[in-house]
Design an enzyme around this catalytic site. Structure first.
Site, PDB file in Angstrom:
ATOM      1  CG  ASP A   1      -0.307  -0.529   2.484  1.00 48.76           C
ATOM      2  OD1 ASP A   1       0.930  -0.458   2.590  1.00 48.76           O
ATOM      3  OD2 ASP A   1      -1.034  -1.020   3.361  1.00 48.76           O
TER       4      ASP A   1
ATOM      5  CD  GLU B   1      -8.670   0.664   7.361  1.00 48.90           C
ATOM      6  OE1 GLU B   1      -8.519  -0.368   8.038  1.00 48.90           O
ATOM      7  OE2 GLU B   1      -8.124   1.741   7.659  1.00 48.90           O
TER       8      GLU B   1
ATOM      9  CG  ASP C   1      -8.933  -1.346  11.189  1.00 44.49           C
ATOM     10  OD1 ASP C   1      -7.951  -2.064  10.856  1.00 44.49           O
ATOM     11  OD2 ASP C   1      -9.339  -0.410  10.478  1.00 44.49           O
TER      12      ASP C   1
ATOM     13  CG  HIS D   1      -5.776  -2.519   8.415  1.00 48.30           C
ATOM     14  ND1 HIS D   1      -5.929  -1.173   8.673  1.00 48.30           N
ATOM     15  CD2 HIS D   1      -4.472  -2.788   8.706  1.00 48.30           C
ATOM     16  CE1 HIS D   1      -4.777  -0.668   9.084  1.00 48.30           C
ATOM     17  NE2 HIS D   1      -3.885  -1.630   9.115  1.00 48.30           N
TER      18      HIS D   1
END
Ligand code: F6R
Length: 265
Positions: free
Chosen positions: A67, A143, A136, A138
């Site tokens: 990313d 997400e 979270d 990911h």
């Protein structure tokens, strides 16, 4: 999926680096998928150390990062390109042309995402994908509610991720870019081998959900349960909420694949 529990974050990072080194020695043209983040810093330090002390050769391998933030240039101090250059690429003998990250400044971001997917395919696919896990759940920047078959695309980051990554941006979540380009969950699942490194007490609860909970797009790391060859290397702190600890330890002690890593246990 296999879970390997090691005493501390340093040994866990060493394990990941040694697995990468072994894959690279077996295949000098390895296509490596790379992650950033604070957890991975220790693994890259260990890899650089193996390069310096044992001459691990990166000259023919190529890399694709998971990313990159949208809207900050490659030379921004917090870009993932900068992170990778400083932590790994500038410290080993990899030709820069072999290192790939999505371009978060591309004029046409959709086209950039398609180009990135195509370049992974053209390189022969990812042989070994390194991963961390977000608070979270990911992987990459996939997400919660990311499609489990998603490909490289733009993604809005959650408040939890902005909070998690704020220390790299002077401590204020408002300074963290709100969007990123990320490989999709489907892209990650296409890798031949996946290796996730998770350390620290703060990741214990989300790790337990990812590994032992149901497969759900609410915790995209849980999709790794579908991966044909996924290993998760964790320290004792991150392992503290796992229910199957005794079994995971038994497998690590008895699988021939792990015999050469027993000094880390
Ligand atoms: C970044 C990435 C993320 C991180 C995750 C954990 O390239 O892939 O999924 O691995 O956010 O980050 P740290 O290690 O900073 O907690």
């Amino acid at each position: 999926m296999e879970v390997i529990i090691l005493p501390d974050r340093h040994k866990a990072a060493q394990m990941v680096a040694r697995i990468v080194a072994k894959e690279l020695r077996a295949n000098l043209r390895l296509v490596l998928g790379l992650a950033t983040g604070r957890t991975m810093e220790r693994a890259y330090d260990c890899l650089v150390d193996i390069h310096r002390t044992e001459g691990l050769d990166f000259s023919l391998c190529s890399t694709f990062n998971l990313d990159e933030y949208i809207g900050i240039p490659a030379d921004h101090p917090c870009s993932y390109r900068r992170y990778m250059d400083e932590r790994l690429f500038d410290q080993v003998n990899i030709p820069k042309a072999n290192t790939h990250l999505p371009d978060g400044m591309a004029k046409d971001l959709g086209e950039e995402c398609r180009r990135y997917e195509a370049s992974i395919v053209a390189a022969g696919g990812i042989g070994l994908q390194l991963l961390g896990i977000g608070s979270d759940g990911h992987i990459g920047f996939n997400e919660p509610l990311s499609a489990l078959r998603s490909r490289t695309r733009e993604k809005a980051l959650t408040p939890a991720t902005l909070e998690q990554n704020a220390p790299m941006f002077g401590g204020d979540p408002a300074n963290v870019p709100r969007r990123a380009i990320t490989m999709g969950v489907g892209t990650i699942l296409d890798s031949a081998r996946a290796l996730m490194l998770v350390t620290g007490e703060s990741k214990a609860s989300i790790l337990a959900k990812a590994v032992e909970g149901p497969i759900t797009s609410m915790v995209t790391a849980s999709a790794l349960q579908l991966h044909p060859r996924c290993q998760v290397v964790v320290d004792e702190e991150a392992a503290s909420e796992l229910k199957g600890i005794d079994y995971y330890r038994w497998v690590f002690a008895n699988e021939p694949e792990w015999a050469e890593f027993q000094d880390l246990a």
